[in-house]
Write a protein that holds these residues in place. Sequence first.
Motif, mmCIF file in Angstrom:
data_model
loop_
_atom_site.group_PDB
_atom_site.id
_atom_site.type_symbol
_atom_site.label_atom_id
_atom_site.label_comp_id
_atom_site.label_asym_id
_atom_site.label_seq_id
_atom_site.Cartn_x
_atom_site.Cartn_y
_atom_site.Cartn_z
ATOM 1 N N LEU A 20 0.854 -1.188 0.000
ATOM 2 C CA LEU A 20 0.000 0.000 0.000
ATOM 3 C C LEU A 20 0.889 1.236 0.000
ATOM 4 O O LEU A 20 1.841 1.312 0.774
ATOM 5 C CB LEU A 20 -0.896 0.021 1.241
ATOM 6 N N MET A 21 0.555 2.202 -0.858
ATOM 7 C CA MET A 21 1.345 3.434 -0.927
ATOM 8 C C MET A 21 0.390 4.616 -0.928
ATOM 9 O O MET A 21 -0.591 4.641 -1.676
ATOM 10 C CB MET A 21 2.210 3.452 -2.180
ATOM 11 N N CYS A 27 -4.468 7.439 5.933
ATOM 12 C CA CYS A 27 -5.053 6.520 4.942
ATOM 13 C C CYS A 27 -4.355 5.168 4.975
ATOM 14 O O CYS A 27 -5.012 4.120 4.916
ATOM 15 C CB CYS A 27 -4.964 7.108 3.537
ATOM 16 N N LEU A 28 -3.042 5.195 5.078
ATOM 17 C CA LEU A 28 -2.288 3.942 5.123
ATOM 18 C C LEU A 28 -2.658 3.122 6.347
ATOM 19 O O LEU A 28 -2.858 1.902 6.247
ATOM 20 C CB LEU A 28 -0.787 4.221 5.133
ATOM 21 N N THR A 29 -2.739 3.753 7.499
ATOM 22 C CA THR A 29 -3.077 3.045 8.731
ATOM 23 C C THR A 29 -4.470 2.438 8.644
ATOM 24 O O THR A 29 -4.675 1.269 8.980
ATOM 25 C CB THR A 29 -2.978 4.001 9.940
ATOM 26 N N ARG A 37 -5.451 -9.000 6.961
ATOM 27 C CA ARG A 37 -5.389 -10.430 6.647
ATOM 28 C C ARG A 37 -4.386 -10.723 5.533
ATOM 29 O O ARG A 37 -3.912 -11.845 5.399
ATOM 30 C CB ARG A 37 -6.775 -10.952 6.288
ATOM 31 N N TYR A 38 -4.029 -9.718 4.727
ATOM 32 C CA TYR A 38 -3.045 -9.888 3.658
ATOM 33 C C TYR A 38 -1.629 -9.502 4.083
ATOM 34 O O TYR A 38 -0.702 -9.599 3.289
ATOM 35 C CB TYR A 38 -3.446 -9.062 2.431
ATOM 36 N N ARG A 39 -1.494 -9.020 5.290
ATOM 37 C CA ARG A 39 -0.198 -8.557 5.826
ATOM 38 C C ARG A 39 0.502 -7.624 4.821
ATOM 39 O O ARG A 39 1.624 -7.906 4.354
ATOM 40 C CB ARG A 39 0.674 -9.745 6.188
ATOM 41 N N PRO A 40 -0.145 -6.515 4.485
ATOM 42 C CA PRO A 40 0.441 -5.612 3.478
ATOM 43 C C PRO A 40 1.669 -4.878 4.012
ATOM 44 O O PRO A 40 1.772 -4.585 5.206
ATOM 45 C CB PRO A 40 -0.696 -4.622 3.207
ATOM 46 N N SER A 41 2.584 -4.602 3.098
ATOM 47 C CA SER A 41 3.665 -3.675 3.443
ATOM 48 C C SER A 41 3.114 -2.276 3.178
ATOM 49 O O SER A 41 2.318 -2.081 2.257
ATOM 50 C CB SER A 41 4.929 -3.945 2.613
ATOM 51 N N ILE A 42 3.488 -1.316 4.006
ATOM 52 C CA ILE A 42 2.968 0.040 3.825
ATOM 53 C C ILE A 42 4.118 0.995 3.524
ATOM 54 O O ILE A 42 5.219 0.858 4.060
ATOM 55 C CB ILE A 42 2.129 0.526 5.025
ATOM 56 N N HIS A 43 3.834 1.949 2.637
ATOM 57 C CA HIS A 43 4.861 2.861 2.151
ATOM 58 C C HIS A 43 4.268 4.258 2.077
ATOM 59 O O HIS A 43 3.449 4.544 1.204
ATOM 60 C CB HIS A 43 5.355 2.413 0.772
#
Length: 159
Positions: A20-21, A27-29, A37-43
């Motif tokens: 997620l960017m 918004c990211l949080t 559930r997808y364990r996204p990486s956040i940027h």
Amino acid sequence: MGSGFFVDHCHFPHPPRLALMDASKDCLTFSATRLQRYRPSIHEHDILNPIQWEREGFDSISLGYLLHCLPGAMPEKSIVFKHLKPLMKPKGVLFGSTLLGREEQETWAARQLMDYYNRRGVFSNRDDNVDALKFELECNFGVFEVKRVGSAAFFWAKL
């Protein structure tokens, strides 16, 4: 990234690798919590600036309802295509949607709403149109398609 609503309502055959960017930490949080559930990486990153990415590329990149929120006319905001192309795998696809500008609005109410959001600085799409989007996609990708549905344009592109 917005809220993650559309990704949350997708059904994937296999759990996706999700990144997620967004320029907004809030918004990211929110999105990361919704999609945990997808364990996204956040940027946290402003897409109008170059992206330093030293990881594996992506099969798909979504720009869902983003372009109309970026400042400037289509030639200025299309810089995002140049910034995202290096993140695409060779057979990857970039896809998205955007709300078109005032000239493309079919009703008086839609024109008034677009004017309101543009005056408030929420949108910057007053002059965005299908032809401008097609031109920028053609300049950046080998193959693309744009389809207008009402006040929105849906698009996909490949290298």
